[in-house]
Design an enzyme around this catalytic site. Structure first.
Site, PDB file in Angstrom:
ATOM      1  N   ARG A 128     -34.953  59.810 -43.658  1.00  0.00           N
ATOM      2  CA  ARG A 128     -34.957  59.879 -42.200  1.00  0.00           C
ATOM      3  C   ARG A 128     -36.384  60.006 -41.673  1.00  0.00           C
ATOM      4  NH1 ARG A 128     -29.959  63.801 -40.342  1.00  0.00           N
ATOM      5  NH2 ARG A 128     -28.332  62.285 -40.776  1.00  0.00           N
ATOM      6  N   GLU A 149     -28.104  54.373 -47.886  1.00  0.00           N
ATOM      7  CA  GLU A 149     -26.680  54.197 -47.566  1.00  0.00           C
ATOM      8  C   GLU A 149     -25.892  53.701 -48.779  1.00  0.00           C
ATOM      9  OE1 GLU A 149     -25.064  55.271 -45.117  1.00  0.00           O
ATOM     10  OE2 GLU A 149     -26.658  55.736 -43.703  1.00  0.00           O
ATOM     11  N   THR A 189     -21.007  59.592 -52.810  1.00  0.00           N
ATOM     12  CA  THR A 189     -21.938  60.483 -53.513  1.00  0.00           C
ATOM     13  C   THR A 189     -22.582  61.423 -52.486  1.00  0.00           C
ATOM     14  OG1 THR A 189     -22.372  58.584 -54.943  1.00  0.00           O
ATOM     15  CG2 THR A 189     -23.806  60.464 -55.211  1.00  0.00           C
ATOM     16  N   LEU A 211     -25.666  58.243 -61.503  1.00  0.00           N
ATOM     17  CA  LEU A 211     -25.245  58.241 -60.097  1.00  0.00           C
ATOM     18  C   LEU A 211     -23.817  57.706 -59.938  1.00  0.00           C
ATOM     19  CD1 LEU A 211     -26.649  59.203 -57.552  1.00  0.00           C
ATOM     20  CD2 LEU A 211     -27.674  56.940 -57.282  1.00  0.00           C
ATOM     21  N   TYR A 264     -18.988  49.584 -42.984  1.00  0.00           N
ATOM     22  CA  TYR A 264     -19.691  50.819 -42.640  1.00  0.00           C
ATOM     23  C   TYR A 264     -21.199  50.678 -42.872  1.00  0.00           C
ATOM     24  CZ  TYR A 264     -21.995  55.163 -43.211  1.00  0.00           C
ATOM     25  OH  TYR A 264     -22.944  56.134 -43.102  1.00  0.00           O
ATOM     26  N   ASP A 307     -17.819  56.683 -40.505  1.00  0.00           N
ATOM     27  CA  ASP A 307     -17.533  57.105 -41.878  1.00  0.00           C
ATOM     28  C   ASP A 307     -16.453  58.194 -41.820  1.00  0.00           C
ATOM     29  OD1 ASP A 307     -18.833  59.348 -40.974  1.00  0.00           O
ATOM     30  OD2 ASP A 307     -20.309  59.427 -42.593  1.00  0.00           O
ATOM     31  N   CYS A 337     -18.185  70.252 -37.588  1.00  0.00           N
ATOM     32  CA  CYS A 337     -16.772  69.834 -37.533  1.00  0.00           C
ATOM     33  C   CYS A 337     -16.305  69.529 -38.956  1.00  0.00           C
ATOM     34  CB  CYS A 337     -16.615  68.617 -36.626  1.00  0.00           C
ATOM     35  SG  CYS A 337     -14.898  68.319 -36.172  1.00  0.00           S
ATOM     36  N   CYS A 371     -13.247  68.324 -26.196  1.00  0.00           N
ATOM     37  CA  CYS A 371     -12.449  68.256 -27.429  1.00  0.00           C
ATOM     38  C   CYS A 371     -11.031  68.783 -27.199  1.00  0.00           C
ATOM     39  CB  CYS A 371     -13.131  69.052 -28.546  1.00  0.00           C
ATOM     40  SG  CYS A 371     -12.197  68.949 -30.095  1.00  0.00           S
TER      41      CYS A 371
HETATM   42  S1  SF4 Z   1     -14.977  71.365 -30.841  1.00  0.00           S
HETATM   43 FE1  SF4 Z   1     -13.806  69.612 -31.644  1.00  0.00          FE
HETATM   44  S2  SF4 Z   1     -15.384  68.221 -32.417  1.00  0.00           S
HETATM   45 FE2  SF4 Z   1     -16.357  70.211 -32.161  1.00  0.00          FE
HETATM   46  S3  SF4 Z   1     -16.149  71.272 -34.168  1.00  0.00           S
HETATM   47 FE3  SF4 Z   1     -14.393  71.870 -32.922  1.00  0.00          FE
HETATM   48  S4  SF4 Z   1     -12.805  70.380 -33.509  1.00  0.00           S
HETATM   49 FE4  SF4 Z   1     -14.758  69.498 -34.127  1.00  0.00          FE
END
Ligand code: SF4
Length: 352
Positions: free
Chosen positions: A37, A52, A58, A95, A133, A151, A203, A219
């Site tokens: 990055r 990628e 992996t 790998l 992807y 992904d 998340c 959310c």
């Molecule tokens: S608010 Fe929603 S998107 Fe954010 S961590 Fe919680 S479940 Fe995941």
């Protein structure tokens, strides 16, 4: 588990560019540091592509030392294209998923021959080993194309944002539409990486940290207190049950009679005991599959799980004296020297 109505009932989601901007602001503070990055400007497409490919199936931790060794030894795609293939395969050793390394070499040669990487997801998709992807990720991160990069992490995040009522793999257009709705016009590559980082660090599959999440406001799963109920899983298919019989005749010297399975299909080209085909119904005439007439005694049953089926084999044994006429293609061998697959080892052990 209740279902929340969308804010806009005509829309599949409540997501917009403000959500994307909040996510980018979070990414600017909390992004994961990785050797491929960059914090300023566009990264080198070669390094993005290489990372990628290595990251498929992996972890970041496993990939990092390989990535550093590869880029020190072959700093450009032209250098990798000109490398000795045996050296590349040796450097890849450990790998896993070695088809990736073979495709890596083929792809490097194609790019070197063309003079540069294609700059769009559609163009990248034509390269060996580059799927939907990877082409989207390289196009967004290295070339700034505003394409949805999806992904497993992103599928999980979007499933929760929408309270998606089907497994995300069954609703790719809805997942992509939600990602597109949040995508900021200027930094699609950072946005793609931000979604991945959010899925990997906040998340997470279990115990997502919604209190620290920049997408908490729109959310639906978090509002319903049901984050861990998503993504919805596909019901598991019941595995088929197969049945069959095998025959293990032993000579006084401890050798047993085997044949070689057909090259194609399950355990293709491996040695096996004589017996029936494996089918959903047991063979009506089991002794029709014996290699010769003998005093067969039932030794028991062995079971074995394949990906799509559970096999149950009845095992018969006999002491074989001289004067027998086994079928063509048969050979006597000590079981431990025959290179038997696990299933046949179990059957011989049951008969011994
Ligand atoms: S608010 Fe929603 S998107 Fe954010 S961590 Fe919680 S479940 Fe995941």
């Amino acid at each position: 588990m209740g279902t929340l109505p969308p804010v806009n009932p005509r829309s599949d989601h409540d997501l917009d560019r403000a959500a994307g901007a909040a996510l980018l602001a979070w990414y600017d503070r909390h992004r994961r540091r990785m050797p491929w990055r960059v914090t300023r400007g566009r990264p080198d497409p070669y390094r993005v592509w290489l990372s990628e490919i290595m990251l498929q199936q992996t972890t970041v931790a496993a990939v990092t030392p390989y990535f550093e060794r590869f880029t020190q030894r072959w700093p450009t795609v032209a250098a990798l294209a000109a490398a000795d293939e045996a050296d590349v395969m040796a450097a890849w050793a450990g790998l896993g998923y070695y088809a990736r390394a073979r495709n890596l070499i083929a792809c490097a040669k194609a790019v070197a021959a063309a003079g540069a990487f294609p700059t769009t997801a559609a163009g990248l998709r034509t390269l060996p080993g580059v799927g939907a992807y990877t082409s989207a990720a390289v196009a967004a991160i290295a070339f700034g194309e505003p394409v949805a990069v999806v992904d497993g992490n992103v599928e999980r995040v979007v499933s929760r944002l929408l309270m998606l009522d089907v497994p995300p793999k069954r609703a790719p257009a809805r997942v992509a539409a939600a990602v597109d709705a949040m995508m900021p016009p200027r930094r699609p590559g950072d946005f793609a990486q931000a979604m991945m980082d959010l899925g990997a660090t906040i998340c997470t599959p279990r115990k997502p940290v919604c209190s620290l999440c920049p997408l908490r406001a729109p959310c639906r799963a978090a509002a319903a207190g049901a984050a861990e109920d998503f993504p919805v899983k596909a019901p598991k298919k019941a595995r088929a049950i197969w049945e069959g019989v095998v025959f293990a005749p032993f000579r006084p010297d401890g050798t047993c009679l085997f044949r070689i399975r057909p090259a194609r299909g399950l355990l293709g080209g491996m040695p096996e005991l004589f017996g029936s085909a494996w089918d959903i119904a047991p063979p009506a005439e089991p002794f029709a599959f014996a290699p010769f007439a003998a005093r067969w005694q039932e030794a028991g049953v062995v079971t074995h799980g394949f990906t799509h089926a559970e096999l149950s084999l009845r095992v018969f044994r006999a002491d074989a004296a001289g004067g027998l006429h086994p079928p063509a293609g048969a050979f006597w061998k000590a079981p431990e020297e025959a290179g038997l697959p696990t299933l046949m080892k179990k059957a011989v052990a049951r008969a011994a």
